[in-house]
Design a protein around this motif. Structure first.
Motif, PDB file in Angstrom:
ATOM      1  N   PRO A 133       0.983  -1.093  -0.018  1.00 32.38           N
ATOM      2  CA  PRO A 133       0.035   0.040  -0.013  1.00 32.38           C
ATOM      3  C   PRO A 133       0.608   1.308  -0.049  1.00 32.38           C
ATOM      4  O   PRO A 133       0.430   2.382  -0.590  1.00 32.38           O
ATOM      5  CB  PRO A 133      -0.758  -0.197   1.234  1.00 32.38           C
ATOM      6  CG  PRO A 133      -1.056  -1.600   1.312  1.00 32.38           C
ATOM      7  CD  PRO A 133       0.305  -2.224   0.945  1.00 32.38           C
ATOM      8  N   PRO A 143      -2.827   8.525  -0.688  1.00 32.06           N
ATOM      9  CA  PRO A 143      -3.589   7.359  -1.301  1.00 32.06           C
ATOM     10  C   PRO A 143      -4.580   7.731  -2.533  1.00 32.06           C
ATOM     11  O   PRO A 143      -5.260   8.771  -2.134  1.00 32.06           O
ATOM     12  CB  PRO A 143      -4.431   6.670  -0.091  1.00 32.06           C
ATOM     13  CG  PRO A 143      -3.685   7.333   1.115  1.00 32.06           C
ATOM     14  CD  PRO A 143      -3.181   8.762   0.641  1.00 32.06           C
ATOM     15  N   HIS A 286      -6.112  -1.474  -0.490  1.00 33.45           N
ATOM     16  CA  HIS A 286      -5.341  -0.165  -0.139  1.00 33.45           C
ATOM     17  C   HIS A 286      -6.303   0.702   0.449  1.00 33.45           C
ATOM     18  O   HIS A 286      -5.828   1.479   1.494  1.00 33.45           O
ATOM     19  CB  HIS A 286      -4.810   0.351  -1.522  1.00 33.45           C
ATOM     20  CG  HIS A 286      -3.775  -0.306  -2.128  1.00 33.45           C
ATOM     21  ND1 HIS A 286      -2.508   0.481  -2.405  1.00 33.45           N
ATOM     22  CD2 HIS A 286      -3.289  -1.425  -2.396  1.00 33.45           C
ATOM     23  CE1 HIS A 286      -1.502  -0.339  -2.910  1.00 33.45           C
ATOM     24  NE2 HIS A 286      -2.081  -1.490  -3.014  1.00 33.45           N
TER      25      HIS A 286
END
Length: 478
Positions: A133, A143, A286
């Motif tokens: 991740p 992210p 993720h």
């Protein structure tokens, strides 16, 4: 000679386990699995997943036995079990594959602490995702929150590492005297054994996973891009439970699929679409890693105030496949009888629960958690939030699947509905997905009495849609 414990988790195989390969190179390997329901809390495995786990552990045990070792099984507090083991044996290290759900991350910290206190090395390895991740970020270093740019970035990034074989010279440590037989983990259903026929449907374990992938790439993938939406067609891979329990790694799937593409370039569209579905699993993990609260809270905070109704009678009708909407009922019955549901139908049934019945997505997620053999903490959560409109990259809330048109479009000849809702089998195609509109003469000829043999719709589609949109407007005002 040193001894390393390899702690199996969601990776019940011998190939493409970097941690197991490293343990083998270091000396003797003690293979261990600990069933720790208490640490998992409300993420303890549901009934269907426990069935799969039993058989996957059985297959892994047989595989290790063929290699000259023995899989050791324990049940209880993972840290306590590990401390007792480390105190009784000369062990230098504990290896495991990294996990990403909140409870598993917390458990890893406890295991590291227990090992460090005894001077034993604790080391995690990749193995359950294509990319870690932390390695996939947007241009701002944050992210991704939308799937398409996430997957585009993954495809442009360095290719996933090649699968790691188990060294042929692996030696296994002496088994534990206190290990438990598989039956003592009590993973199988009894009284009644509702999964008695599942062995004819599924083959858990790495060999079953290999054959499933091979069969898909040799045949089903040729029609995957279009066929995957039609539940009566055998166009999907059915690899999801194997990936869930790590009978096969995503890297093995990725590289095998890419090798097939090199040999058959004409399959580019089909294989890329298939790999994008592997990408959705990746995206879900993720999200779970970076935003762990999504297991229980909406990704979009405005949905905290959504006026869910939660009618128990309507919920039971949905769970039992008695909503009066044939394609919804077919999906829910398929789930109950097989531990699986076609992906298109998962979207339809989830939309129906959250938008037609205004029932909280967590309620549906919990039902799927208990009844799916592939119940996955990341994919299950992300997909339910997607369906409810509250998740990352979610379908707009006003996109409400019409169960009649979904059935007509994706089960036009009624093969899927007739299989799982046999009381409707004699209805002509014209009325199969809307039996309440069939004239009395047609119902009589089909031997069907609505309200008796099959229920009337528990809600009216148009009214339910309007109620859902009105509820959405309320939270938008807030």
């Amino acid at each position: 000679m040193t001894t390393t414990v390899f702690l199996f988790r969601n990776d019940l195989r011998l190939t493409d386990l970097p941690g197991l390969a490293a343990a083998s190179r270091a000396g003797d390997v003690l293979p261990l699995y600990i069933l720790d329901d208490a640490a998992a809390g409300d993420r303890a495995l549901g009934g269907a997943s426990r069935w799969w786990l039993h058989h996957s552990l059985q297959a892994l045990g047989e595989e290790i036995a063929q290699a000259g070792g023995q899989l050791n099984l324990l049940r209880g507090d993972s840290a306590a079990c590990l401390r007792e083991l480390l105190a009784s044996r000369d062990i230098t290290a504990v290896h495991c594959s990294r996990a990403y759900s909140p409870w598993e991350v917390a458990l890893e910290a406890q295991l590291r602490e227990a090992c460090n206190a005894l001077g034993v090395t604790f080391k995690r390895y990749p193995g359950t995702l294509l990319h870690e991740p932390e390695h996939i970020e947007n241009q701002s270093g944050a992210p991704f929150k939308v799937f398409t740019p996430f997957w585009r970035h993954c495809c442009r990034a360095e290719a996933p590492a090649q699968p790691v074989p188990l060294p042929s010279e692996t030696t296994w440590a002496e088994p534990l005297a206190q290990g438990a037989p598989l039956r003592e983990l009590e993973l199988l259903p009894t009284n009644p054994n509702w999964a008695a026929h599942w062995s004819t449907l599924w083959t858990p374990g790495s060999e079953g996973a290999r054959k499933t992938l091979e069969r898909f790439l040799q045949d089903r993938v040729q029609h995957y891009a279009s066929g995957r939406d039609h539940p009566a067609e055998e166009a999907t891979s059915r690899l999801s439970p194997h990936l869930r329990f790590g009978d096969i790694s995503p890297r093995q799937v990725w590289h095998t699929a890419r090798a097939t593409l090199q040999q058959q370039p004409a399959l580019e569209e089909q294989i890329n679409k298939f790999l994008a579905e592997l990408g959705w699993r990746e995206f879900s993990y993720h999200l779970l890693f970076h935003f762990p609260s999504i297991e229980h809270a909406p990704f979009k905070s405005q949905f905290e105030n959504f006026p869910w109704l939660g009618n128990e009678t309507l919920l039971r009708a949905w769970q039992q496949g008695q909503t009066g909407y044939p394609v919804v009922d077919a999906g829910m019955r398929e789930l109950w009888h097989t531990g699986y549901m076609h992906n298109r139908i998962r979207m339809v049934t989830a939309s129906f629960l959250t938008k037609h019945l205004l029932t909280h997505w967590r309620t549906g997620e919990r039902w799927f958690w208990d009844t799916l053999v592939d119940a996955d903490p990341a994919s299950n959560t992300a997909s339910w939030q997607w369906a409810a409109g509250s998740g990352a990259d979610a379908a707009p809330y006003f996109r409400i699947f019409n169960p009649v048109t979904q059935g007509q479009k994706f089960d036009a000849d009624g093969v899927y509905v007739r299989r799982w809702v046999p009381e409707l089998a004699a209805l002509p195609d014209r009325y199969l997905h809307r039996p309440w509109e069939a004239p009395a003469a047609v119902l009589e000829e089909a031997g069907l009495s609505l309200g008796s043999d099959y229920p009337q719709p528990i809600v009216d589609h148009r009214e339910a849609r309007e109620a859902a949109l009105a509820a959405y407007q309320e939270i938008r005002k807030g």
